[in-house]
Design an enzyme around this catalytic site. Structure first.
Site, mmCIF file in Angstrom:
data_model
loop_
_atom_site.group_PDB
_atom_site.id
_atom_site.type_symbol
_atom_site.label_atom_id
_atom_site.label_comp_id
_atom_site.label_asym_id
_atom_site.label_seq_id
_atom_site.Cartn_x
_atom_site.Cartn_y
_atom_site.Cartn_z
ATOM 1 N N GLY A 78 0.822 -1.198 0.000
ATOM 2 C CA GLY A 78 0.000 0.000 0.000
ATOM 3 C C GLY A 78 0.858 1.250 0.000
ATOM 4 O O GLY A 78 2.005 1.244 -0.454
ATOM 5 N N SER A 79 0.305 2.311 0.550
ATOM 6 C CA SER A 79 0.978 3.602 0.549
ATOM 7 C C SER A 79 2.033 3.684 1.643
ATOM 8 O O SER A 79 2.030 2.904 2.604
ATOM 9 C CB SER A 79 -0.044 4.724 0.762
ATOM 10 O OG SER A 79 -0.602 4.635 2.065
ATOM 11 N N GLY A 123 2.191 2.236 5.556
ATOM 12 C CA GLY A 123 3.352 1.559 6.126
ATOM 13 C C GLY A 123 3.833 2.197 7.418
ATOM 14 O O GLY A 123 4.285 1.506 8.332
ATOM 15 N N GLU A 166 5.645 -3.480 1.115
ATOM 16 C CA GLU A 166 5.792 -3.059 -0.279
ATOM 17 C C GLU A 166 4.988 -1.772 -0.426
ATOM 18 O O GLU A 166 3.764 -1.796 -0.580
ATOM 19 C CB GLU A 166 5.272 -4.133 -1.239
ATOM 20 C CG GLU A 166 6.008 -5.458 -1.172
ATOM 21 C CD GLU A 166 7.410 -5.407 -1.750
ATOM 22 O OE1 GLU A 166 7.808 -4.337 -2.244
ATOM 23 O OE2 GLU A 166 8.100 -6.435 -1.696
ATOM 24 N N CYS A 174 2.681 0.335 -8.703
ATOM 25 C CA CYS A 174 3.749 0.815 -7.828
ATOM 26 C C CYS A 174 5.043 0.971 -8.607
ATOM 27 O O CYS A 174 5.925 1.744 -8.224
ATOM 28 C CB CYS A 174 3.949 -0.128 -6.649
ATOM 29 S SG CYS A 174 4.231 -1.840 -7.115
#
Length: 505
Positions: A241-242, A246, A263, A297
């Site tokens: 995700g963003s 994180g 990630e 991403c």
């Protein structure tokens, strides 16, 4: 039959062919989680979210299953993954249709994502017979020193909308052969693909004789994912995700001494040198920058071009951009589908306004494009920037490609590395020295030569550095994240020498 009805019925039919209940395992079809398609904004399903009690029950069952699954030999565990791969081949078209309906990808990209699932199953089946430790020389006679790897525990997977099935499979196929049950919290935007995958995995487990409770879905918003983040029975949280997400997940998992595999964001750059094959470069850049409507991403967001060829390359790119067909991904010839939401469009407009305020020149694109219903369609934007300003250093999840220029390769690499993210990178050059220098100095987890930044194969470890989170998934030795290591010393002599020559008694 109108389009809204057609999309709903197509989604329902694909789910049923995969053996999934369109209402989901958590409740009836009048649930609180409304599923829409970005193609036209219409509703294609409703699912009831899991309650905290339901989340706890799923984790409890997975933890109990771990006690059994960890003792199953790895090659036998591989049979379940092999059967899953066979079912994915059988239902490839169904899953690809669901990916297009929920994520808006063109069918070719959706089918490619399902192929990633099949590929990682093949990889994991081979891994089930090749997980290995190592033996080291012992300083003591009659002793053997070695390392062994053991199943870790319950793996929690939190996935994002843009790769609704591939990232789950990277984690799940490897986790299963490593001896770990999985609890999956998919994006609330793409729960139908998750229902289909869960049904196929449950069938694979049943047909291969695996225990019940090997895989669980948690459906709902971010509060459902918090159950995975905070529960000490979840040994590893793999979250995609963003960067903002994180920053929340990592310290909460660390506070209970759990493991994280993150990630996160990518602000990927490519350097184009004077020796580059520009025909090849243009093809690679356009896919990397405009594919999936810029919602990968690994999307190419910064193009760092030698000043001597910048005008030529920008002209070539502008011509190709002008010919990109944007629209309903199911229509033949469409290469760029919808943005996931109106919020994504707002973020894109804000970024373009900031770039132009900073002296950037919009070469082409950035406009809203007509599409079916309430779908959000935009033309990919190409922007020349005088310098790498703050907006360029930030990741905007939309099809914007910023073009910067350089005079010296050291300058270009420094410019490339001067962003907080570190996922994917590339250089276009026919000069081996330039290529090797870039590979040595790019600070990203992925560094390519003469290909774009997106489209990774499953054989290599996938992940990045800095604000990308440092995680590694998929191939290579990424399996080590899903296991624990033990150092073993075996004394097969009749003596008891101590290490380092210590005498005691």
């Amino acid at each position: 039959m109108n389009a809204t009805t057609d999309f709903r019925e197509r989604a329902t039919a694909a789910l049923r062919r995969c053996g999934a209940d369109p209402a989901g395992p958590a409740g009836p079809a009048d649930g609180d989680l409304v599923v829409t398609t970005p193609i036209d904004g219409s509703e294609i399903g409703r699912i009831r979210s899991h309650s905290p009690a339901g989340s706890d029950a799923a984790i409890t069952t997975a933890a109990r299953t771990f006690e059994t699954w960890r003792d199953v030999p790895a090659p036998v565990r591989g049979r379940t993954v092999r059967r899953l791969g066979e079912l994915l081949v059988e239902h490839k078209a169904d899953l690809a249709e669901l990916v297009t309906l929920e994520a808006g990808k063109i069918p070719s990209e959706a089918t490619g994502e399902v192929q990633e699932m099949i590929d990682i199953c093949e990889f994991a089946v081979g891994l089930s017979r090749s997980i290995s430790g190592r033996t080291m020389p012992s300083e003591r006679p009659g002793h053997r020193l070695m390392e062994t790897w053991h199943p870790l525990g319950v793996v929690g997977v939190i996935s994002a909308f843009n790769f609704p099935v591939a990232v789950w499979s990277w984690n799940t196929a490897v986790a299963l052969v490593c001896g770990d049950p999985v609890v999956w919290k998919p994006s609330e935007t793409t729960p139908l693909t998750a229902l289909a995958c869960d049904a196929l995995l449950r069938r694979a487990a049943r047909e291969s004789g695996a225990p019940d409770g090997l895989h669980h879905l948690l459906l709902g918003d971010h509060t459902v994912g918090e159950a995975l983040v905070d529960d000490p029975r979840v040994a590893l949280v793999s979250a995609t995700g963003s960067v903002r997400m994180g920053r929340v997940v990592a310290p909460r998992v660390a506070a209970r001494f759990g493991r994280c595999l993150l990630e996160l964001g990518g602000n990927n750059g490519a350097i184009v040198t004077p020796s580059a094959d520009l025909d090849l470069t243009v093809r690679a850049v356009v896919f990397a920058a405009a594919g999936t409507a810029g919602q990968r991403c690994t999307t190419l967001r910064r193009l760092i071009v030698h000043r001597s060829i910048a005008d030529d390359l920008v002209d070539r790119l502008a011509k190709v951009y002008a010919g990109l067909r944007v629209g309903d991904p199911f229509e033949e010839g469409v290469l760029v589908g919808p943005l996931i939401s109106s919020r994504a469009h707002e973020a894109m407009r804000t970024a373009l306004d900031r770039a132009q305020h900073d002296g950037g020149v919009l070469v082409t694109g950035g406009d809203r494009v007509d599409g079916p219903g309430d779908g959000v369609y935009v033309s990919p934007a190409l922007v020349r920037m005088p310098t790498q300003t703050d907006v360029v250093r930030e990741e905007t999840f939309a099809p914007i490609l910023y073009v910067l220029t350089y005079d010296d390769l050291d300058e270009a690499i420094a410019l490339h590395n001067a962003v907080p993210q570190g996922l994917s990178s590339s250089i276009f050059t026919l000069d081996q020295r330039e290529a090797e220098l870039f590979l040595a100095r790019s600070d990203c987890g992925i560094a390519n030569v003469n290909i774009g930044t997106s489209g990774a194969e499953i054989g290599g470890a996938f992940g990045g550095e800095k604000e990308t989170g440092g995680g590694r998934e998929s191939g290579s030795d990424s399996w080590k994240a899903y296991m624990r290591r033990a150092t073993n010393t075996v004394n097969y002599s009749t003596e008891l020498p101590l290490a380092q020559g210590v005498e005691f008694g």
